[in-house]
Design an enzyme around this catalytic site. Sequence first.
Site, mmCIF file in Angstrom:
data_model
loop_
_atom_site.group_PDB
_atom_site.id
_atom_site.type_symbol
_atom_site.label_atom_id
_atom_site.label_comp_id
_atom_site.label_asym_id
_atom_site.label_seq_id
_atom_site.Cartn_x
_atom_site.Cartn_y
_atom_site.Cartn_z
ATOM 1 N N PHE A 181 0.917 -1.502 -0.341
ATOM 2 C CA PHE A 181 -0.119 -0.129 0.172
ATOM 3 C C PHE A 181 1.178 1.004 -0.009
ATOM 4 O O PHE A 181 0.402 2.241 -1.106
ATOM 5 C CB PHE A 181 -1.070 -0.092 0.820
ATOM 6 C CG PHE A 181 -0.845 0.702 2.427
ATOM 7 C CD1 PHE A 181 -1.391 1.614 2.502
ATOM 8 C CD2 PHE A 181 -0.009 0.821 3.436
ATOM 9 C CE1 PHE A 181 -1.214 3.282 3.245
ATOM 10 C CE2 PHE A 181 0.700 1.606 4.156
ATOM 11 C CZ PHE A 181 -0.696 2.928 4.379
ATOM 12 N N LYS A 182 2.070 1.185 0.766
ATOM 13 C CA LYS A 182 3.307 2.246 0.657
ATOM 14 C C LYS A 182 2.978 2.532 -0.830
ATOM 15 O O LYS A 182 3.003 3.893 -1.087
ATOM 16 C CB LYS A 182 4.770 1.781 1.066
ATOM 17 C CG LYS A 182 5.069 1.561 2.188
ATOM 18 C CD LYS A 182 4.287 2.224 3.113
ATOM 19 C CE LYS A 182 4.736 1.607 4.739
ATOM 20 N NZ LYS A 182 3.926 0.891 4.924
ATOM 21 N N ASP A 183 3.176 2.411 -2.025
ATOM 22 C CA ASP A 183 2.933 2.616 -3.506
ATOM 23 C C ASP A 183 2.101 3.559 -3.313
ATOM 24 O O ASP A 183 2.153 5.202 -4.631
ATOM 25 C CB ASP A 183 2.622 1.467 -4.057
ATOM 26 C CG ASP A 183 3.764 0.399 -4.547
ATOM 27 O OD1 ASP A 183 4.585 1.301 -4.425
ATOM 28 O OD2 ASP A 183 3.120 -0.254 -4.497
ATOM 29 N N LEU A 215 3.625 6.777 -2.500
ATOM 30 C CA LEU A 215 5.152 7.133 -2.945
ATOM 31 C C LEU A 215 5.097 7.535 -3.799
ATOM 32 O O LEU A 215 6.471 7.665 -4.770
ATOM 33 C CB LEU A 215 5.863 5.980 -2.281
ATOM 34 C CG LEU A 215 6.192 6.521 -0.134
ATOM 35 C CD1 LEU A 215 6.498 5.137 0.553
ATOM 36 C CD2 LEU A 215 7.288 7.952 -0.389
#
Length: 500
Positions: A112-114, A117
């Site tokens: 989920f960091k995408d 980021l």
Amino acid sequence: MLYHSTRGGREKLTAAAAIKTGIAPDGGLFVPEALPQTDNSYLATLTQLDYRQRAVSILEQFLADYSREEITACVDAAYGAAKFDHPAVAPVVTLDDSTHMLELWHGPTSAFKDMALQILPQLLTRALTKTGERAEIVILVATSGDTGKAALEGFRDVDRTRIVVFFPHEGVSEMQRLQMVTQEGGNVAVVAVRGNFDDTQAGVKRIFGDRSANEQFAAHGFKLSSANSINWGRLLPQIVYYFSAYADLLKMGSLSAGQLVNFVVPTGNFGNILAGYYAKLMGLPVNRLVCAANANNVLTDFLRTGVYDRRRCFHKTLSPSMDILVSSNLERLLYHVTGGDSAQVSAWMGQLNTNGVYRVEGEALAAIQETFWSDWADDRDTTAEIKAVYDRYRYLADPHTAVACRVLKSYRQATGDENAAVVVSTASPFKFNDSVLAALSGPEALAGKSAFAAARELSRLTGSPMPPSLAGLENKAVRHTDVCDPAGMKAMVERALLQE
Ligand SMILES: *Cc1c(COP(=O)(O)O)cnc(C)c1O
């Protein structure tokens, strides 16, 4: 729309300046001075838009100093088909009438960091131009796995930026290591550190605090920065998918206008769930935000009692991205539930720093508990839940998502709340394929298998395809082989920046 610090510094900054600065000079976090309000007719219009259009619509309400064209360009670069392997970007998958999964892992690194980021570098480079910044920005990251790779993919070949990622030599999974050491891009460096995550993070903090090193870098036109989850530019994009999920449920007919929904969020640094809180404050019909924790259950204790006590053992769990004892983004929640009482927020943060503990009481605690509910799951329950969800729904959940599924069960049992629930699914099961395969077939299924063999077995067993970016790693060349001691990290940054 301007931003100010949670700790009382009265200076007001534009969105661009807040995103460039990251953390406020007084040590606080930037918050918007007001929250835009939405209503049912706004939500109805969202149903007609795709994810990228929804993102533009939400972001432009916060980024007053960015033009609509700029925001559209940022969104297109971040969430296009070249980056996300699902046309819906953040699709909602329905398990039963009242249970849905919001999948946030269709980006380039399968976690989920995408969601944040991929767009942060776009917002940041435009912020540099807007604020007249001349320096080239150097992003330094210490990672326990997911953040480093997502930051590398987000910043690779982005103009006027470099990125140096440090990871603990033996502290990341084999998939995570391969994701990083095969990273492509002309502005990236990846270094393994002989030490654990704390050593690695301490090393990065030392470089940030080393005045002579910073002066030396500045003399060469470089300025150090971080892509840390307290940056407003990381939080803001996360508000979008709460609105998007609601719009999808309206469109599918699973909700009617104004109907309340609960979100269940696997939580570590409190960034993801806080974005849900902002969505609620903006008028999204959210009943409860359920905070799902693992054995590092400091947030569960806090949300139940008001006492935040980080003086406890750190547990390494099957859901490593939630192995956190100090959840930085909680500071923003405290600011909002006290009606912006910066003196009180500063006092609590000071107590956390000096004593490792603080206590929230009275109206502030009541306001928190009106929205938040929390429970936690240990590794045994998590493993059992992966299997239970697969057996019941044929849905593959990674360990972080399984923690949330488990906590949803206990929430329903404890409260009898029958509102529809959306479980926020934060990683592809293939990113943690060993834990998932072991949960389905028993630990012996892993014996003698490489990470890729285990992933292929998981794919065969369940008929789910492995994300192409993970499958492709097996044949990718290793490009980064540097290893250093914690004491040698600064020299590695110097080498990356000063000796081409
Ligand atoms: C980072 C992460 C989390 C925790 O999110 P926070 O915003 O830190 O609360 C949960 N699951 C996965 C897979 C993550 O990478």
